[in-house]
Scaffold this active site. Structure first.
Site, PDB file in Angstrom:
ATOM      1  CG  ASP A  80      -0.203  -0.128   2.539  1.00 31.99           C
ATOM      2  OD1 ASP A  80       0.757  -0.922   2.607  1.00 31.99           O
ATOM      3  OD2 ASP A  80      -0.578   0.567   3.506  1.00 31.99           O
ATOM      4  CD  GLU A 138       3.010  -1.068   7.868  1.00 29.76           C
ATOM      5  OE1 GLU A 138       3.054  -1.173   9.102  1.00 29.76           O
ATOM      6  OE2 GLU A 138       3.202   0.006   7.277  1.00 29.76           O
ATOM      7  CD  GLU A 139       2.447   3.354   5.924  1.00 35.62           C
ATOM      8  OE1 GLU A 139       2.190   3.847   7.037  1.00 35.62           O
ATOM      9  OE2 GLU A 139       3.586   3.344   5.426  1.00 35.62           O
ATOM     10  CG  HIS A 366       5.393   8.126   6.352  1.00 35.06           C
ATOM     11  ND1 HIS A 366       4.314   7.887   7.158  1.00 35.06           N
ATOM     12  CD2 HIS A 366       5.776   6.903   5.913  1.00 35.06           C
ATOM     13  CE1 HIS A 366       4.063   6.582   7.213  1.00 35.06           C
ATOM     14  NE2 HIS A 366       4.951   5.972   6.464  1.00 35.06           N
TER      15      HIS A 366
HETATM   16 ZN    ZN Z   1       5.153   3.930   6.506  1.00 33.40          ZN
HETATM   17 ZN    ZN Z   2       6.423   1.242   5.553  1.00 31.32          ZN
END
Ligand code: ZN
Ligand code: ZN
Length: 402
Positions: A80, A138-139, A366
C-alpha cells in the site's frame, strides 16, 4: 558484496516493476491494480496463487512447492501507498493525485517479486514450501492487512517468516537487524469531553471544557513520567486538541476532543497506560462537573523478532553484505509496524535494509520527496533468498493448531 548469482541481472525487471507501482500507487485495501500485477507476474513464474482467502480482498499469496518434505517459510511484502502528494521530479512520479509510495512499499513488492522469480529459476535441491505474502494496508486503515491475513488461517502452516523494510538511515549495502522487541505497539485514542456551554463572562453557569482538556493533557503526561516503571519505556502523545470555534472570545464550548497515540514495548505496560488514562479522564471530568469518554483504537502489538530466527537471518545477511555492513541494533524503535501480528504467531525476523539515495538530500519515509536507491534491491533480495534457504533447512516446527 556477495549477491546471489543472478540477482543483479534481475534488477532491470525489478526496477521496472517498482517504477510501474510507484507511478500507480494505491491506498490500503484498494490495491487492486497492484494485486493484479502481482498475480500476473507470479503466474508467469509458474507459482500457485492464493487470492480471495481473507477479508483483505487484495491480498495475494504465491506458493512454491518444492515437492520435498520440509518447513513452510513465508516471505512478506506490503503493497500500500500513503495518502499524500508526490512532490518528486522524476519520470516515475505518482500519477494518482494525493497518493504516493512514500514509504517504499512499491520497492518491497517489486523486490519480493524478484525473489519469487529467482526461486522459480533456482528451486533444485530445495525442500519445503515457500509462501510469498503480498499484504495490503500496512499503513491502515485499521485493522491493517496483517491481522486479517493471520486471522484467515492462510499462514497456519507457516514455520518461519521474514519481512523487510527500506531505511533511509543507511545506504545500499547495509542491513540492520534487532533481536527481540524491535518496534513498539501502536494504539490511537480519542477523548470526547462534553458539558454545558456557557458565556465566557459567566463560566459558573456551565462547564469549562478548555480548562478540563488542559488539565487532562497535563495529567496524561504524568503517566510516563510518574506512574510507570522508569525502566519501562512508553510514549503518550496528545496530537490534537479541538475545542471552541476558532477565534471565539465570548463562548465556552459544550464539546472538546483530544486525540493521540500510545506506544509501548510490553503488553502489560500498554494495558496499564489505558487503565490510567481512563481513570484520569473520569476523575478530571468529575472535578470539573463534565463528562468524558475515552475511545481506544488498538492498532498493532509490539513487534518481537525471534532470537534464533534473527540470528539465522543476520548470518545470511552477513554472507551477502559482510560482517562490517551488518548493523546489530540494540534499541527498539518507537515506530510501529503491522508485521508485529505475524511475530505473535510465527517465529519471525523483520529486518531493515539501507536504501538512502546516493545523490542529493535524503528525505525519510512519509516525506513528499522521499525516494530510494534501487541499488539496494538486489541486496535485500539476496539477503531474503539466502535467509529463506537457511530456514528451509530448519526442522518443521510443532504447531498448536494445524
Ligand atoms: Zn510507513
Ligand atoms: Zn512502511
Amino acid at each position: 558484496m556477495n549477491l546471489l548469482p543472478g540477482m543483479a541481472e534481475l534488477l532491470p525487471q525489478v526496477s521496472a516493476w517498482r517504477r510501474d507501482l510507484h507511478t500507480h500507487p494505491e491506498l490500503g485495501f484498494q490495491e487492486t491494480r497492484t494485486s493484479a500485477l502481482v498475480c500476473r507476474e507470479l503466474e508467469s513464474m509458474g507459482l500457485e496463487l492464493m487470492t480471495d482467502f481473507c477479508e483483505a480482498k487484495t491480498a495475494v499469496i504465491g506458493l512454491l512447492r518444492t515437492g520435498r518434505e520440509g518447513p513452510v517459510v513465508a516471505l512478506r511484502a506490503d503493497m500500500d501507498a500513503l495518502p499524500m502528494q508526490d512532490e518528486k521530479e522524476v519520470s516515475y512520479r505518482s500519477q494518482n493525485p494525493g497518493v504516493c509510495h512514500a514509504c517504499g512499499h512499491d520497492a518491497h513488492t517489486a523486490a519480493l517479486l524478484g525473489v519469487a522469480r529467482w526461486f522459480s529459476e533456482h528451486r533444485e535441491g530445495l525442500r519445503g514450501t515457500l509462501k510469498f505474502v503480498f499484504q495490503p494496508a500496512e499503513e491502515g486503515p485499521a485493522p491493517g492487512g496483517a491481522k486479517l491475513i493471520v486471522e484467515s488461517g492462510a499462514l497456519d502452516d507457516v514455520d518461519y517468516m521474514v519481512g523487510a523494510h527500506q531505511a533511509s538511515a543507511a545506504g545500499a549495502g547495509y542491513i540492520m537487524t534487532k533481536s527481540g522487541v524491535a518496534a513498539a505497539s501502536g494504539d490511537f485514542f480519542d477523548i470526547y469531553l462534553s458539558g454545558k456551554g456557557t458565556h465566557g463572562a459567566s463560566p459558573d453557569w456551565g462547564n469549562d471544557l478548555i480548562v478540563t482538556a488542559s488539565q487532562l493533557v497535563g495529567a496524561l503526561q504524568t503517566i510516563v513520567s510518574r506512574r510507570l516503571d522508569p525502566l519501562q519505556p512508553a510514549v503518550v502523545s496528545v496530537c490534537s486538541l479541538q475545542a471552541g470555534e476558532p477565534g471565539a472570545k465570548n463562548v465556552l464550548p459544550a464539546k472538546a476532543r483530544l486525540s493521540g497515540t500510545v506506544r509501548a514495548f510490553d503488553e502489560g505496560v500498554r494495558d496499564k497506560i489505558f487503565a490510567l488514562m481512563e481513570q484520569m479522564v473520569q476523575n478530571t471530568c468529575a472535578l470539573n462537573g463534565c463528562t468524558g469518554v475515552l475511545d481506544r483504537q488498538p492498532m498493532f502489538p509490539s513487534l518481537s523478532n525471534d532470537p534464533k530466527i534473527t540470528a539465522l537471518v543476520s548470518a545470511a545477511a552477513a554472507e551477502v553484505v559482510g560482517q562490517d555492513h551488518l548493523l546489530l541494533i540494540d534499541q527498539p524503535s518507537t515506530g510501529s509496524e503491522d508485521f508485529a501480528w505475524y511475530t505473535q504467531k510465527i517465529p519471525s525476523c523483520f529486518y531493515m535494509f539501507g536504501a538512502a539515495p546516493t545523490e542529493g538530500p535524503v528525505y525519510g519515509g512519509h516525506h513528499p520527496k522521499f525516494d530510494l536507491d534501487e541499488g539496494a534491491l538486489p541486496v535485500t533480495m539476496s539477503v531474503m533468498a539466502r535467509a529463506a534457504m537457511t530456514l528451509l533447512e530448519q526442522p518443521v516446527r510443532k504447531k498448536e493448531m494445524r
